[in-house]
Scaffold this active site. Structure first.
Site, short mmCIF file in Angstrom:
data_model
loop_
_atom_site.label_atom_id
_atom_site.label_comp_id
_atom_site.label_asym_id
_atom_site.label_seq_id
_atom_site.Cartn_x
_atom_site.Cartn_y
_atom_site.Cartn_z
CB SER A 1 -0.85 0.54 1.58
OG SER A 1 -2.02 0.97 1.19
CG ASP B 1 -6.30 -1.86 -5.27
OD1 ASP B 1 -6.35 -0.45 -5.35
OD2 ASP B 1 -4.47 -2.11 -5.42
CG HIS C 1 -5.48 -1.96 -0.90
ND1 HIS C 1 -4.21 -1.37 -2.44
CD2 HIS C 1 -5.02 -1.41 -0.26
CE1 HIS C 1 -4.07 -0.19 -1.88
NE2 HIS C 1 -3.63 -0.40 -0.43
#
Length: 169
Positions: free
Chosen positions: A68, A113, A144
């Site tokens: 991330s 995502d 994600h």
């Protein structure tokens, strides 16, 4: 969580050491920027200088992964060009430019995502210099959180990156 052991074993068996470190996803109190890159590099320094396994760690074969915003892997690669590899999962960057990255880099994300979309990853990867070894992997699914679920597709692609190189562009 039962799958974590399998993921750690899968990464550790070829000689990789996983150093989860409670890396912050938000700025420290009073801080203005995320410090994941600093923490990744500090973990590597600890591993080779002070850890109980330091005599079994090859300081010439260090790399970083992060999740991330790339989990700090992009910034760590920019700050330490001697790294062997960088694998930012679901990377985005406040400054979407990899033009000064010299570390072999694999950008990985999932097609579905909704946080770091394929177009964001495409744009970021396109800035990696032509002279820097790179690979772009887009998984068909996983959202994600794809690297947090013991995904064998991730492990199968990441290990070779840390063992000598990425697929050609």
């Amino acid at each position: 969580m039962p799958h974590r052991g399998r993921v750690c074993h899968g990464r550790a068996s070829p000689g990789l050491i996983r150093c989860p470190g409670g890396l912050r996803t938000r700025p420290a109190r009073g801080g203005t920027e995320c410090d994941r890159d600093t923490r990744l590099l500090a973990a590597l320094d600890h591993l080779v200088q002070r850890s109980p396994v330091r005599d079994r760690v090859d300081p010439q074969r260090l790399g970083v992964m992060g999740h991330s915003m790339g989990g700090g892997a992009i910034s760590a690669a920019q700050r330490r060009p001697s790294l062997k590899a960088a694998v930012p999962f679901a990377p985005a960057s406040f400054s979407p430019d990899l033009s000064n990255v010299q570390v072999p880099t694999m950008v990985m994300g999932a097609r579905d995502d909704g946080t770091v979309t394929p177009s964001l990853r495409d744009t970021l990867y396109a800035t990696l210099p032509a002279g820097t070894e790179g690979a772009f992997v887009e998984l068909s699914s996983g959202g994600h959180a794809f690297p947090t679920r013991g995904n064998s597709n991730v492990t199968r692609r990441v290990i070779p990156m840390f063992d000598g190189g990425a697929a050609s562009r």
